[in-house]
Each structure stands twice: as C-alpha cells, then as structure tokens.
Design a protein around this motif. Structure first.
Motif, PDB file in Angstrom:
ATOM      1  N   UNK A 282      95.748 -15.662 -20.926  1.00  9.88           N
ATOM      2  CA  UNK A 282      96.420 -14.399 -21.200  1.00  9.88           C
ATOM      3  C   UNK A 282      95.645 -13.452 -22.098  1.00  9.88           C
ATOM      4  N   UNK A 283      94.471 -13.822 -22.531  1.00  4.75           N
ATOM      5  CA  UNK A 283      93.650 -12.983 -23.405  1.00  4.75           C
ATOM      6  C   UNK A 283      92.432 -12.485 -22.633  1.00  4.75           C
ATOM      7  N   UNK A 284      92.060 -11.239 -22.855  1.00  2.00           N
ATOM      8  CA  UNK A 284      90.827 -10.720 -22.278  1.00  2.00           C
ATOM      9  C   UNK A 284      89.682 -11.140 -23.197  1.00  2.00           C
ATOM     10  N   UNK A 285      88.729 -11.869 -22.604  1.00  2.00           N
ATOM     11  CA  UNK A 285      87.599 -12.386 -23.377  1.00  2.00           C
ATOM     12  C   UNK A 285      86.321 -11.763 -22.836  1.00  2.00           C
ATOM     13  N   UNK A 286      85.470 -11.307 -23.730  1.00  2.00           N
ATOM     14  CA  UNK A 286      84.190 -10.723 -23.343  1.00  2.00           C
ATOM     15  C   UNK A 286      83.108 -11.777 -23.518  1.00  2.00           C
ATOM     16  N   UNK A 287      82.413 -12.085 -22.445  1.00  2.00           N
ATOM     17  CA  UNK A 287      81.336 -13.057 -22.481  1.00  2.00           C
ATOM     18  C   UNK A 287      80.023 -12.299 -22.597  1.00  2.00           C
ATOM     19  N   UNK A 288      79.152 -12.737 -23.496  1.00  2.00           N
ATOM     20  CA  UNK A 288      77.896 -12.020 -23.695  1.00  2.00           C
ATOM     21  C   UNK A 288      76.800 -12.507 -22.742  1.00  2.00           C
ATOM     22  N   UNK A 289      77.159 -13.394 -21.806  1.00  2.00           N
ATOM     23  CA  UNK A 289      76.198 -13.875 -20.813  1.00  2.00           C
ATOM     24  C   UNK A 289      76.692 -13.555 -19.418  1.00  2.00           C
ATOM     25  N   UNK A 290      75.746 -13.288 -18.529  1.00  2.00           N
ATOM     26  CA  UNK A 290      76.074 -12.973 -17.145  1.00  2.00           C
ATOM     27  C   UNK A 290      75.173 -13.780 -16.220  1.00  2.00           C
ATOM     28  N   UNK A 291      75.633 -14.108 -15.026  1.00  2.00           N
ATOM     29  CA  UNK A 291      74.790 -14.843 -14.086  1.00  2.00           C
ATOM     30  C   UNK A 291      73.588 -14.000 -13.663  1.00  2.00           C
ATOM     31  N   UNK A 292      72.440 -14.647 -13.568  1.00  2.00           N
ATOM     32  CA  UNK A 292      71.231 -13.988 -13.090  1.00  2.00           C
ATOM     33  C   UNK A 292      70.296 -15.063 -12.548  1.00  2.00           C
ATOM     34  N   UNK A 293      69.135 -14.663 -12.096  1.00  2.00           N
ATOM     35  CA  UNK A 293      68.150 -15.593 -11.564  1.00  2.00           C
ATOM     36  C   UNK A 293      66.942 -15.632 -12.484  1.00  2.00           C
ATOM     37  N   UNK A 294      66.366 -16.815 -12.607  1.00  2.00           N
ATOM     38  CA  UNK A 294      65.113 -16.962 -13.355  1.00  2.00           C
ATOM     39  C   UNK A 294      64.034 -17.316 -12.350  1.00  2.00           C
ATOM     40  N   UNK A 295      63.039 -16.463 -12.267  1.00  2.00           N
ATOM     41  CA  UNK A 295      61.922 -16.640 -11.352  1.00  2.00           C
ATOM     42  C   UNK A 295      60.713 -17.049 -12.174  1.00  2.00           C
ATOM     43  N   UNK A 296      60.032 -18.118 -11.758  1.00  2.00           N
ATOM     44  CA  UNK A 296      58.834 -18.575 -12.464  1.00  2.00           C
ATOM     45  C   UNK A 296      57.726 -18.795 -11.448  1.00  2.00           C
ATOM     46  N   UNK A 297      56.518 -18.377 -11.800  1.00  2.00           N
ATOM     47  CA  UNK A 297      55.376 -18.581 -10.929  1.00  2.00           C
ATOM     48  C   UNK A 297      54.101 -18.674 -11.756  1.00  2.00           C
ATOM     49  N   UNK A 298      53.106 -19.324 -11.192  1.00  2.00           N
ATOM     50  CA  UNK A 298      51.803 -19.441 -11.837  1.00  2.00           C
ATOM     51  C   UNK A 298      50.881 -18.390 -11.232  1.00  2.00           C
TER      52      UNK A 298
END
Length: 107
Positions: free
Chosen positions: A47-63
């Motif tokens: 019942x409470x609106x909560x603000x999350x400081x993280x959002x889904x995203x992608x991490x791309x790694x390459x050499x």
C-alpha cells in the motif's frame, strides 16, 4: 588489451552490437543487471509507493585491442546516447582454458 564494460538500456542493445561489429568485435558477454537510475522506478509495496534507485539494464562486456579502444568506446557512446555508463579496464591475462592459449591468441 582492455576490457570495455557498458551499462546500457535494453532497447540500445542492437545499436551497441552493430557498433561493435563495425570494428570486428564479435565476442561479448551480455548480462541482465540492476543499475543506478536517475529518476528511479516507483512500485507499490504493501500500500505504499516506494521509489527504487535501481532499474533493470544490460551490462555488455568485451575485450578490445588497445588500438581500437577509443573508436569502440566512441561508437558505443554514440549508439546508446544519452543513456548508459561506460568504463574501460586494463586486462592482464586472457586464458582459453580448453586449448591453453594465452594473450592475443586466446581472444
């Protein structure tokens, strides 16, 4: 050699991959992660609106070979602008476990 890491929104993945392919960088690892969000996501919890400081995203790694780092970084930045974060780290050793190849041969 260097490792290029990029935190990008999911919708920018195809553009980032095409940017890497232009420089013949074909090997990459992509992970679904949570990253910092400027505006945060709002969810309803108990019942409470909560603000999350993280959002889904992608991490791309390459050499990437040293001589290509600046070009690859600029291509990724152009592909995901204005969103995302990017950083480059030095790479001391690459080892292909199956064959025992090391360094440039393992890439």
């Amino acid at each position: 050699m260097k490792t290029v890491h990029a935190m990008i929104p999911a919708h920018a993945l195809d553009a980032a991959r095409r940017a890497l392919e232009r420089h013949a960088v074909l090997g990459m690892t992509i992970s679904e992660v949570l990253g910092p969000s400027a505006d945060g996501q709002r969810t309803l919890q108990r019942g409470q609106v909560v603000r999350d400081s993280f959002a889904p995203c992608l991490r791309l790694e390459t050499i990437v070979h040293d001589e290509l780092v600046d070009r690859v970084v600029n291509e990724i930045v152009a592909a995901v602008h204005p969103e995302g974060r990017l950083w480059v780290t030095p790479l001391d050793l690459v080892l292909r476990v199956r064959t025992g190849e090391r360094g440039e041969d393992a890439v």
